[in-house]
Design an enzyme around this catalytic site. Structure first.
Site, PDB file in Angstrom:
ATOM      1  N   HIS A 179      -0.669   0.097 -10.355  1.00 55.79           N
ATOM      2  CA  HIS A 179      -1.242  -0.746  -9.350  1.00 55.79           C
ATOM      3  C   HIS A 179      -1.955  -1.797  -9.930  1.00 55.79           C
ATOM      4  O   HIS A 179      -3.052  -2.189  -9.863  1.00 55.79           O
ATOM      5  CB  HIS A 179      -2.666  -0.028  -8.632  1.00 55.79           C
ATOM      6  CG  HIS A 179      -2.833  -0.667  -7.185  1.00 55.79           C
ATOM      7  ND1 HIS A 179      -3.252  -0.049  -6.189  1.00 55.79           N
ATOM      8  CD2 HIS A 179      -2.700  -1.945  -6.713  1.00 55.79           C
ATOM      9  CE1 HIS A 179      -3.600  -0.744  -5.162  1.00 55.79           C
ATOM     10  NE2 HIS A 179      -3.370  -2.034  -5.513  1.00 55.79           N
ATOM     11  N   ARG A 211       0.785  -1.047  -0.039  1.00 55.43           N
ATOM     12  CA  ARG A 211       0.051   0.055   0.081  1.00 55.43           C
ATOM     13  C   ARG A 211       0.869   1.409   0.051  1.00 55.43           C
ATOM     14  O   ARG A 211       1.883   1.234   0.613  1.00 55.43           O
ATOM     15  CB  ARG A 211      -0.807  -0.013   1.239  1.00 55.43           C
ATOM     16  CG  ARG A 211      -1.983  -0.888   1.167  1.00 55.43           C
ATOM     17  CD  ARG A 211      -3.269  -0.645   0.033  1.00 55.43           C
ATOM     18  NE  ARG A 211      -4.228  -1.370  -0.112  1.00 55.43           N
ATOM     19  CZ  ARG A 211      -4.313  -2.512  -0.864  1.00 55.43           C
ATOM     20  NH1 ARG A 211      -3.446  -2.667  -1.757  1.00 55.43           N
ATOM     21  NH2 ARG A 211      -5.387  -3.354  -0.922  1.00 55.43           N
TER      22      ARG A 211
END
Length: 309
Positions: free
Chosen positions: A272, A224
């Site tokens: 991502h 993250r």
């Protein structure tokens, strides 16, 4: 009884189709369309608006669309009785391990350099490192971290793992807790972050950690964006202590056009895409938990709220 999908910014149609294929006749609502909140007992979510679920009096389960659950656990207004589940999927695991192996190989073989050389029509050979001479340290040795370690080990890399508590892993030597962190870092030529995001792991990729890595170490973050202190990374690369980084996750996504990461040639940016959930692949386990909820049976892949994963 109804099934609610909440996924702002993400196309819900593949999930609707997968649900209908797996469970024909199921009443499906998609937020924010008009619906009866009292009917909803099960919600499938990704980045839902904070505080949304407190308005559903009969809600029992919120299922994450992916392996990550911090987008749910960070909602302080989620009622305590509501269960949170995560996805555990072989395809996601394979995708992640392949992706990290690709990044490590790209770094050790210096492949990205040749893209720049091609633009300049420059014919220069650059020294590279062999897997047996590279130690990869993995922070977080759960399902994904273990699979990444196994893939790297099978390809000849030396692999270490670090976790909050003691782990017994066949494919890597593991360290645990604060007492094991310094030795783990001192041996890691490449540092891979696969930690869950919790209050204790937020900002863990910081100057103190980077300083304990060997000079020239490389950082990979596929967990993250909130794990990384961005300015610390830039300063450590600028000083030469770190050779660079590969980042797939960011505090703000998409990464703003004026972000300094774009201009840093030593930072590889990917949007991502390390491991993208397939609705068709994970829907059977979501439907199984839906049926278990209806029958009052224990759910699978339940998140421990006090741990955050």
């Amino acid at each position: 009884m109804s099934f609610l999908i909440v996924s702002p910014g993400r196309d819900p149609q593949p999930w609707i189709e997968a649900l209908k294929n797996q469970h024909p006749g199921l009443d499906i609502y998609v937020y924010p369309e008009d619906h009866n909140k009292e009917e909803v007992e099960f919600a499938l979510a990704w980045n839902h608006p904070r505080g949304l679920f407190k308005n559903y009096p009969n809600l029992k389960v919120v299922a994450s669309m992916g392996a990550g659950v911090d987008h749910i656990t960070s909602d302080k207004e989620l009622p305590e009785h509501v269960k949170i589940t995560k996805v555990v999927d072989d395809q996601l695991t394979t995708d992640m391990s392949d992706f990290v192996l690709s990044l490590v190989m790209d770094h050790t073989r210096r492949l990205s350099i040749y893209k720049d050389q091609k633009k300049e029509k420059s014919w220069n050979r650059t020294p590279y490192k062999r897997p047996r001479n590279v130690t990869v340290g993995i922070m977080g040795v759960g399902v994904l971290g273990s699979a990444v370690g196994e893939k790297l080990s099978a390809n000849g890399f030396n692999v270490l793992g670090w976790a909050k508590s003691e782990k017994d892993k066949q494919d890597m030597n593991t360290y645990c807790g604060q007492e094991g962190l310094e030795e783990f870092l001192s041996k890691s030529n490449v540092l891979v972050c696969l930690l869950p995001l919790t209050s204790k792991t937020e900002n863990i990729l910081n100057a103190d950690v980077f300083e304990k890595l060997p000079k020239g170490a490389y950082v990979i973050n596929v967990a993250r964006g909130e794990h990384l202190v961005e300015q610390d990374l830039l300063e450590m690369i600028g000083s030469g202590h770190l050779s660079g980084a590969a980042l797939d996750v960011f505090r703000e996504e998409p990464l703003p056009e004026n972000h300094p990461f774009w201009e840093n040639s030593e930072i590889l940016i990917t949007p991502h895409i390390a491991s993208v959930t397939s609705a068709e692949s994970v829907m059977p386990q979501i439907i199984e938990n839906y049926e278990r909820m209806k029958e009052g049976e224990p759910l699978k892949n339940v998140v421990e709220r006090d741990k955050g994963y």
